[in-house]
Design a protein around this motif. Sequence first.
Motif, short mmCIF file in Angstrom:
data_model
loop_
_atom_site.label_atom_id
_atom_site.label_comp_id
_atom_site.label_asym_id
_atom_site.label_seq_id
_atom_site.Cartn_x
_atom_site.Cartn_y
_atom_site.Cartn_z
N LEU A 373 0.84 -0.95 -0.11
CA LEU A 373 0.02 -0.03 0.02
C LEU A 373 0.97 1.42 0.06
O LEU A 373 0.98 1.91 1.15
N PRO A 374 1.50 1.72 -1.16
CA PRO A 374 2.37 2.86 -1.16
C PRO A 374 1.57 4.13 -0.73
O PRO A 374 0.47 4.05 -1.14
N ASP A 375 2.39 4.80 -0.29
CA ASP A 375 1.72 6.34 0.20
C ASP A 375 0.54 6.15 0.99
O ASP A 375 -0.47 6.85 1.20
N LEU A 376 0.71 5.28 1.75
CA LEU A 376 -0.24 5.00 2.79
C LEU A 376 -0.47 6.27 3.99
O LEU A 376 0.30 6.48 4.50
N ALA A 377 -2.00 6.48 3.94
CA ALA A 377 -2.13 7.66 4.91
C ALA A 377 -3.52 7.52 5.21
O ALA A 377 -4.55 6.89 4.50
N LEU A 378 -3.72 8.24 6.30
CA LEU A 378 -5.29 8.23 6.83
C LEU A 378 -5.97 8.90 5.84
O LEU A 378 -5.74 10.08 5.13
N ALA A 379 -7.42 8.32 5.58
CA ALA A 379 -8.21 8.98 4.71
C ALA A 379 -9.18 10.24 5.32
O ALA A 379 -10.02 10.77 4.72
N VAL A 380 -9.25 10.31 6.57
CA VAL A 380 -9.67 11.11 7.57
C VAL A 380 -8.91 11.98 8.23
O VAL A 380 -7.86 11.25 8.66
N PRO A 381 -9.29 13.11 8.99
CA PRO A 381 -8.39 14.04 9.94
C PRO A 381 -8.41 12.70 11.35
O PRO A 381 -9.07 12.00 11.53
N PRO A 382 -7.26 12.71 11.86
CA PRO A 382 -6.98 11.85 13.06
C PRO A 382 -8.09 12.03 14.04
O PRO A 382 -8.27 10.89 14.79
N THR A 383 -8.56 13.13 14.18
CA THR A 383 -9.55 13.57 15.07
C THR A 383 -10.98 12.80 15.00
O THR A 383 -11.71 12.65 15.87
N GLU A 384 -11.12 12.30 13.67
CA GLU A 384 -12.49 11.63 13.30
C GLU A 384 -12.14 10.09 13.48
O GLU A 384 -13.26 9.30 13.48
N LEU A 385 -11.15 9.52 13.88
CA LEU A 385 -10.89 8.27 14.35
C LEU A 385 -11.67 7.95 15.59
O LEU A 385 -11.62 8.44 16.48
N THR A 386 -12.28 6.63 15.56
CA THR A 386 -13.00 6.31 16.93
C THR A 386 -12.14 5.19 17.53
O THR A 386 -11.67 4.24 16.65
N TRP A 387 -12.11 5.16 18.84
CA TRP A 387 -11.50 3.98 19.62
C TRP A 387 -12.48 3.03 20.36
O TRP A 387 -13.52 3.76 20.71
N ARG A 388 -11.94 1.89 20.48
CA ARG A 388 -12.90 0.85 21.23
C ARG A 388 -12.94 1.27 22.63
O ARG A 388 -11.92 1.73 23.10
N PRO A 389 -14.04 1.02 23.42
CA PRO A 389 -14.01 1.21 24.86
C PRO A 389 -13.42 0.54 25.62
O PRO A 389 -12.25 -0.21 25.06
N GLY A 390 -13.57 0.58 26.77
CA GLY A 390 -12.65 0.07 27.87
C GLY A 390 -12.37 -1.39 27.78
O GLY A 390 -13.09 -2.14 27.41
N LEU A 392 -10.15 -3.50 26.13
CA LEU A 392 -9.48 -3.70 24.89
C LEU A 392 -9.25 -2.40 23.94
O LEU A 392 -10.56 -1.50 23.93
N ARG A 393 -8.27 -2.44 23.42
CA ARG A 393 -7.89 -0.89 22.86
C ARG A 393 -7.39 -1.11 21.32
O ARG A 393 -6.65 -2.03 21.09
N GLY A 394 -7.88 -0.14 20.33
CA GLY A 394 -7.68 -0.16 19.15
C GLY A 394 -8.72 0.65 18.17
O GLY A 394 -9.84 0.82 18.79
N PRO A 395 -8.19 1.18 17.14
CA PRO A 395 -9.26 1.71 16.43
C PRO A 395 -10.43 1.08 16.02
O PRO A 395 -10.24 -0.17 15.48
N ALA A 396 -11.68 1.29 16.18
CA ALA A 396 -12.92 0.90 15.61
C ALA A 396 -12.85 0.80 14.16
O ALA A 396 -13.57 -0.30 13.49
N GLN A 397 -12.58 1.95 13.55
CA GLN A 397 -12.48 1.93 12.09
C GLN A 397 -11.10 2.52 11.61
O GLN A 397 -10.51 3.21 12.41
N LEU A 398 -10.55 2.31 10.62
CA LEU A 398 -9.33 2.65 10.14
C LEU A 398 -9.47 3.32 8.51
O LEU A 398 -8.80 2.39 7.91
N PRO A 399 -10.00 4.07 8.22
CA PRO A 399 -10.10 4.44 6.59
C PRO A 399 -8.59 5.19 6.23
O PRO A 399 -8.34 6.05 6.79
N VAL A 400 -8.37 4.40 5.09
CA VAL A 400 -6.83 5.00 4.74
C VAL A 400 -7.07 5.17 3.15
O VAL A 400 -8.11 4.60 2.61
N MET A 401 -6.00 5.90 2.53
CA MET A 401 -5.95 5.75 1.07
C MET A 401 -4.46 5.87 0.90
O MET A 401 -3.71 5.93 1.55
N PHE A 402 -4.27 5.21 -0.71
CA PHE A 402 -2.78 4.76 -0.91
C PHE A 402 -2.79 4.75 -2.43
O PHE A 402 -4.13 5.05 -2.96
N THR A 403 -1.82 4.65 -2.94
CA THR A 403 -1.67 4.72 -4.23
C THR A 403 -2.03 3.26 -4.74
O THR A 403 -1.40 2.19 -4.38
#
Length: 409
Positions: A373-390, A392-403
């Motif tokens: 996934l070249p040029d991998l980057a978030l497809a949304v501002p970092p502030t729009e990421l949502t995280w799982r509650p207490g 267990l921790r991790g992003p609930a979604q991780l929208p990305v864009m790439f070449t």
Amino acid sequence: MSEQPVLLPYGDPTFLADPFPLYRQLREDGPVRRAVIAGGLDAWLVTRYEDGLAALSDPRLSSDVRDAADPRLIELLPAFERESMTSNMLRSDPPDHTRLRRLVSKAFTARRVAELRPRIQEITDRLLDAVVPAGRAELVADFALPLPVTVISELLGVPVDDRHDFQRWTDAMVLRGERMPDPAVVNEAWQRMRAYVTAHLEAKRARPGDDLLSALISAHDEEQRLSQDELIAMTFLLLVAGYITTVNLIGGGIAALLAHPDQLTLLRDHPELLPDAVEEFLRYDGPVNPGIARFAREDVEIAGVRVPRGATVLIASAIADRDPGRFPDPDRLDVTRRDNGHLAFGHGIHYCLGAPLARLEGQIAIGTALRRLPDLALAVPPTELTWRPGGLRGPAQLPVMFTPGGRAD
């Protein structure tokens, strides 16, 4: 130490996105302190590395929830489920824990796990094949989740197409927000999961295969080394634990790299750093957060603080793994970090059985994603990421864009 419990604000999206400033303050306040954690439960937080390491091996701290004084912990389990769902390795102590772990340990040795590398790589490439032409993806749903679910399903002999059902039931049972979940919702999820596991065990008993569940059924039917409750509990634990933390390791590791482009470039240019990088992801922002629960069998003194019998002790690995007394510059992500003896997999007799598999999946998944996934980057501002509650921790979604167009080697 403050007598007033600190509230971990699981209803605050800012805290969920970055709990570490509060964690740092808690660690600086003292080695052990009372807190209100996920689900509104009271606990004693162990915040420093050396104390956490010792607590994880302390036989006075039980893994069995039935040793807890807080009745809400056991009341979350429907009465007819309590025996089976507390009869697993995670929630038992010796001698039962020793016997149960021995039954499955051979399937998770470093050698056996290494034999899975070609298949894990094949699944990884197939999942990425589906997204690389588009130049966009939601890396949790499209990649980080189905990879470990497929691997553990094949290892156990469970139909991978059932993953959406058992994922939904698992989320209802284990995810915790700032309040206790609705008992009726948890009850229904337990019943559905038990019915699913029981039906699958009966089908596997009728048509055994070359998989781990068939071996466990043999241990129950022929060797009588497992009770029926233990067989159900073991199946449930292996199925859920086999994916629920690894999805967060993969998603969280990629999210950490996207937030630190210098480390992403370094790792892409030097893939030989992947083993060290995975250990750093586990230390820096691991999938178990804030830590590992134990229950005091008797009054226990930890770092000079008296913890009463029956108390929930939360060995806060996520806080301890940023202890500057153990890790230099602990708040910095450093994929070249060595001597990374983090507590993300626990310690002692309950050290995570699936650690070799999780490490291998993390290395293959993250390394292949960076390569394809070249040029991998978030497809949304970092502030729009949502995280799982207490818990267990991790992003609930991780929208990305790439070449688009990265091919498998």
